[in-house]
Write an enzyme that holds these catalytic residues in place. Structure first.
Site, PDB file in Angstrom:
ATOM      1  N   LYS A  60      -7.212  -4.699  -3.361  1.00 26.81           N
ATOM      2  CA  LYS A  60      -7.976  -5.282  -2.244  1.00 26.81           C
ATOM      3  C   LYS A  60      -8.922  -4.241  -1.674  1.00 26.81           C
ATOM      4  CE  LYS A  60      -4.254  -4.100   1.000  1.00 26.81           C
ATOM      5  NZ  LYS A  60      -4.908  -3.125   1.870  1.00 26.81           N
ATOM      6  N   HIS A  79     -15.783   0.567   6.878  1.00 24.23           N
ATOM      7  CA  HIS A  79     -14.370   0.979   6.861  1.00 24.23           C
ATOM      8  C   HIS A  79     -14.236   2.501   6.771  1.00 24.23           C
ATOM      9  CE1 HIS A  79     -10.156   0.032   6.370  1.00 24.23           C
ATOM     10  NE2 HIS A  79     -10.072   0.629   5.202  1.00 24.23           N
ATOM     11  N   CYS A 122      -1.842  -2.528   7.593  1.00 20.66           N
ATOM     12  CA  CYS A 122      -1.761  -3.433   6.444  1.00 20.66           C
ATOM     13  C   CYS A 122      -0.433  -4.187   6.368  1.00 20.66           C
ATOM     14  CB  CYS A 122      -2.056  -2.666   5.157  1.00 20.66           C
ATOM     15  SG  CYS A 122      -3.792  -2.146   5.093  1.00 20.66           S
ATOM     16  N   HIS A 135     -10.870   0.873  -2.685  1.00 23.02           N
ATOM     17  CA  HIS A 135     -12.226   0.848  -2.138  1.00 23.02           C
ATOM     18  C   HIS A 135     -13.255   1.395  -3.110  1.00 23.02           C
ATOM     19  CE1 HIS A 135     -10.799  -0.504   1.698  1.00 23.02           C
ATOM     20  NE2 HIS A 135     -10.045   0.562   1.903  1.00 23.02           N
ATOM     21  N   ASP A 181      -4.825  -0.613  -1.704  1.00 21.05           N
ATOM     22  CA  ASP A 181      -6.179  -0.518  -1.187  1.00 21.05           C
ATOM     23  C   ASP A 181      -7.011   0.057  -2.333  1.00 21.05           C
ATOM     24  OD1 ASP A 181      -7.150  -1.267   1.288  1.00 21.05           O
ATOM     25  OD2 ASP A 181      -6.887   0.698   2.214  1.00 21.05           O
ATOM     26  N   HIS A 230     -10.670   7.025   1.783  1.00 15.79           N
ATOM     27  CA  HIS A 230      -9.310   6.923   1.238  1.00 15.79           C
ATOM     28  C   HIS A 230      -9.268   5.862   0.144  1.00 15.79           C
ATOM     29  CE1 HIS A 230      -9.550   3.801   4.356  1.00 15.79           C
ATOM     30  NE2 HIS A 230      -8.739   3.108   3.573  1.00 15.79           N
ATOM     31  N   ASP A 261       0.790  -1.249   0.000  1.00 15.72           N
ATOM     32  CA  ASP A 261       0.000   0.000   0.000  1.00 15.72           C
ATOM     33  C   ASP A 261       0.823   1.302   0.000  1.00 15.72           C
ATOM     34  OD1 ASP A 261      -1.858  -1.990   0.303  1.00 15.72           O
ATOM     35  OD2 ASP A 261      -2.913  -1.092   1.982  1.00 15.72           O
TER      36      ASP A 261
HETATM   37  C1  VGL Z   1      -4.435   1.022   5.942  1.00 16.03           C
HETATM   38  C2  VGL Z   1      -5.735   2.122   7.442  1.00 16.03           C
HETATM   39  C3  VGL Z   1      -6.848   1.952   6.659  1.00 16.03           C
HETATM   40  C4  VGL Z   1      -3.076   0.524   5.572  1.00 16.03           C
HETATM   41  C5  VGL Z   1      -5.529   0.835   5.141  1.00 16.03           C
HETATM   42  O1  VGL Z   1      -2.776   0.438   4.361  1.00 16.03           O
HETATM   43  O2  VGL Z   1      -2.317   0.187   6.475  1.00 16.03           O
HETATM   44  N1  VGL Z   1      -4.549   1.653   7.104  1.00 16.03           N
HETATM   45  N2  VGL Z   1      -6.724   1.309   5.520  1.00 16.03           N
END
Ligand code: VGL
Length: 193
Positions: free
Chosen positions: A101, A62, A143, A53, A51, A76, A9
């Site tokens: 994901k 989330h 993550c 979404h 990520d 995000h 990520d």
């Molecule tokens: C993440 C918070 C929310 C990460 C993803 O990539 O660690 N942290 N979504």
């Protein structure tokens, strides 16, 4: 022995200026690029996750208007938006598999995502006979933690390259690293990797 590098990520929304910026995110992006320039050929597979979404809805709780920054977060990494792109400081030329994901749900681990060929990370690692994996990226306490725990659960020896990760909260990041060591991970500096 086949080795994998898991890059978690490293996206615009998780680096400085992003919707969920993590202090040190830009530095991680640059340092991973430097590491790849020297070490990409050490790895049979290099898997980078994003990520990804949905724009509609709250992605299974989330996203929240008043997030707790533990289980709920500001909006995000919405699919197809600049925030979901890799940070441009990360040069992805040597990445062999791109994983997305979190469509419609929280997904902290890259093992919950799929490659462009719709394989899971577990399938990619098994097909390549990967026995050890190095993990880098963002965020240490979310993550990175979840992805590394899943790699261990897949029977892979895991090393966290500690200068190539950044966390949301310092204390939770320390706890995550301690938990990973307890689970069998090794903590190493990238210069010693
Ligand atoms: C993440 C918070 C929310 C990460 C993803 O990539 O660690 N942290 N979504």
């Amino acid at each position: 022995m086949s080795r994998a590098l898991l890059i978690v990520d490293v996206q615009n929304d998780f680096t400085e200026g992003g919707a969920l910026e993590v202090v040190g995110g830009d530095a991680v992006a640059s340092a991973v690029t430097g590491y790849l320039a020297a070490h990409a050929t050490d790895y049979e597979v290099i898997i980078a996750s994003r990520d990804w979404h949905d724009a509609e809805g709250d992605n299974g709780g989330h996203f929240a208007e008043t997030p707790d920054f533990i289980d709920s977060w500001p909006v995000h990494c919405v699919a197809g938006t600049p925030g979901a792109d890799y940070d441009p400081l990360l040069v992805t030329d040597s990445v062999t598999h791109h994983v997305r994901k979190g469509q419609g749900k929280p997904a902290y681990s890259m093992f919950e995502g799929e490659t462009e060929a719709q394989e899971t990370v577990g399938e990619v690692l098994a097909a390549a006979g990967v026995l050890s994996a190095d993990v880098v990226g963002i965020a240490t306490d979310h993550c990175v933690r979840a992805s590394a725990l899943d790699a261990i659960a897949h029977g892979v020896h895991v090393r966290i390259l500690t200068d190539l990760v950044a966390g949301v909260a310092p204390e939770a990041s320390e706890t995550a690293l301690a938990e990973l060591v307890h689970a069998g991970a090794e903590l190493v500096q990238s210069a010693d990797a």
